[in-house]
Design an enzyme around this catalytic site. Structure first.
Site, short mmCIF file in Angstrom:
data_model
loop_
_atom_site.label_atom_id
_atom_site.label_comp_id
_atom_site.label_asym_id
_atom_site.label_seq_id
_atom_site.Cartn_x
_atom_site.Cartn_y
_atom_site.Cartn_z
N GLY A 38 39.68 51.11 53.04
CA GLY A 38 39.00 51.55 51.70
C GLY A 38 40.09 52.29 50.85
N SER A 39 39.58 53.23 50.12
CA SER A 39 40.67 53.93 49.07
C SER A 39 41.33 55.11 50.01
CB SER A 39 39.80 54.48 47.95
OG SER A 39 39.03 55.39 48.38
N GLU B 252 43.14 51.81 56.94
CA GLU B 252 43.86 50.80 56.02
C GLU B 252 43.45 50.91 54.81
OE1 GLU B 252 44.52 48.19 53.61
OE2 GLU B 252 43.11 46.58 54.52
N GLY C 174 45.08 52.21 50.35
CA GLY C 174 45.44 51.50 49.13
C GLY C 174 46.97 51.09 49.18
N CYS D 97 44.09 45.24 48.34
CA CYS D 97 44.86 46.26 48.37
C CYS D 97 46.15 46.08 48.62
CB CYS D 97 44.27 46.96 49.65
SG CYS D 97 44.32 46.12 51.29
N ASP E 210 31.70 50.67 36.43
CA ASP E 210 32.83 51.57 36.49
C ASP E 210 34.19 51.12 36.79
OD1 ASP E 210 30.86 53.41 36.30
OD2 ASP E 210 30.28 53.62 38.27
N LYS F 223 37.35 51.30 34.32
CA LYS F 223 38.66 52.05 34.74
C LYS F 223 39.73 51.34 34.36
CE LYS F 223 40.67 53.23 39.35
NZ LYS F 223 40.65 53.01 40.68
N GLU G 19 46.93 52.85 41.78
CA GLU G 19 46.53 51.63 42.15
C GLU G 19 45.29 51.08 41.23
OE1 GLU G 19 45.00 49.52 46.32
OE2 GLU G 19 44.09 51.53 45.98
N ILE G 20 45.69 50.30 40.42
CA ILE G 20 44.63 49.88 39.32
C ILE G 20 43.38 48.95 39.80
CG2 ILE G 20 44.20 48.53 37.22
CD1 ILE G 20 47.42 49.17 36.57
N PHE G 21 43.83 48.16 40.85
CA PHE G 21 42.87 47.30 41.59
C PHE G 21 42.20 46.37 40.64
CE2 PHE G 21 39.97 46.82 45.33
CZ PHE G 21 40.95 46.81 46.35
#
Length: 275
Positions: free
Chosen positions: A10-11, A33, A35, A76, A122, A126, A173-175
């Site tokens: 995850g983040s 694991e 970003g 990621c 959200d 973002k 990290e914009i994702f």
């Protein structure tokens, strides 16, 4: 307390919390694991058309989700920092713009669609904030930058040129479907800039030179370096990050080692109790 091992994907922010809570409990080992803000480096000897296609894939891969997911529908290890040698920079930017404009956005359950929506409002908001930040900080918006239609969380494939290392679009990290293109002039320079990040999950190198490929592969501080390819995975290839991109590795024997303990058993060869 009854759990002996944790694995989290995850983040980075959530990973830090997981690691802290594991330390506060029974000091259980944790693999993470997290970003990334992976560099994709295009050398001046590259076939520009091939490099544009591969860099586009490196950024926009995994934008379509055809099944339920608890992620954001992105990747990621996306190669979202595209470093391009100054000799081919202008041609690369123009062809990247043309490729992004052709990308098909829409219902991911329809054939031919390359990019679906963001997972929620959200994340949608973002990403658009990051786009506005890029414009406000002086990067050149060459493609996209807005929503698609007036329903759903669809965002245009977005490409920035003339970006600088200290801009949020080049650091965070914009994702989401945002490619940031930066110019460089030499190997030592691009290594220094590519490594100047809190992350170290992956990297890409596109070149015809074996010397350049070997030099960059060794110098880049990333858990995976793809040379003249990107997002190539296999069950036997270890995957994980340096720095704030994680701890430990997934896949193959490297993953199994995370779940093992080493024990030493010592006994004298002449043990009276056995006589």
């Amino acid at each position: 307390m009854g759990v002996d091992k944790l694995a989290f994907t995850g983040s980075t922010g959530t990973g830090q919390i997981v690691l802290e809570l594991a330390a506060r409990s029974n000091l259980k080992p944790v693999t993470l694991e997290l970003g990334g803000k992976s560099p994709f480096i295009v050398m001046d000897d590259a076939d520009v058309d091939q490099a544009v296609d591969l860099a586009h894939h490196a950024v926009f891969f995994n934008q379509v989700r055809r099944r339920a997911t608890n992620g954001k529908g992105q990747c990621c290890c996306a190669g979202s920092r595209t470093f391009v040698h100054e000799r081919v920079y202008d041609e690369f930017v123009e062809k990247s713009r043309a490729r992004a404009v052709k990308r098909v956005v829409g219902d991911p359950f329809r054939n031919g669609v390359e990019q679906g929506p963001q997972i929620d409002g959200d994340q949608f908001d973002k990403i658009l904030r990051y786009v506005r930040s890029g414009v406000d900080s002086g990067a050149t918006l060459v493609a996209g930058g807005d929503r698609v239609g007036n329903r759903g969380f669809y965002i245009q494939p977005t490409v920035f040129a003339d970006a600088k290392d200290d801009m949020k679009i080049a650091k965070d990290e914009i994702f989401g479907p945002v490619q940031t293109i930066l110019k460089f002039s030499g190997v030592e320079e691009v290594v220094r800039r590519a490594n100047a990040t809190h992350y170290g999950l992956a990297a890409g190198v596109f070149t015809r030179s074996l010397d350049a490929a070997n030099t960059l592969s060794r110098a880049l501080r990333a858990g995976t370096v793809w040379v003249n390819c990107y997002d190539v995975f296999d069950a036997t290839i270890p995957f994980g990050g340096y720095k704030m991109s994680g701890v430990g590795r997934e896949k193959g024997i490297y993953a199994l080692r995370n779940y093992l303990q080493t024990k030493a058993v010592v006994t004298p060869l002449k043990n009276p109790a056995w006589l």
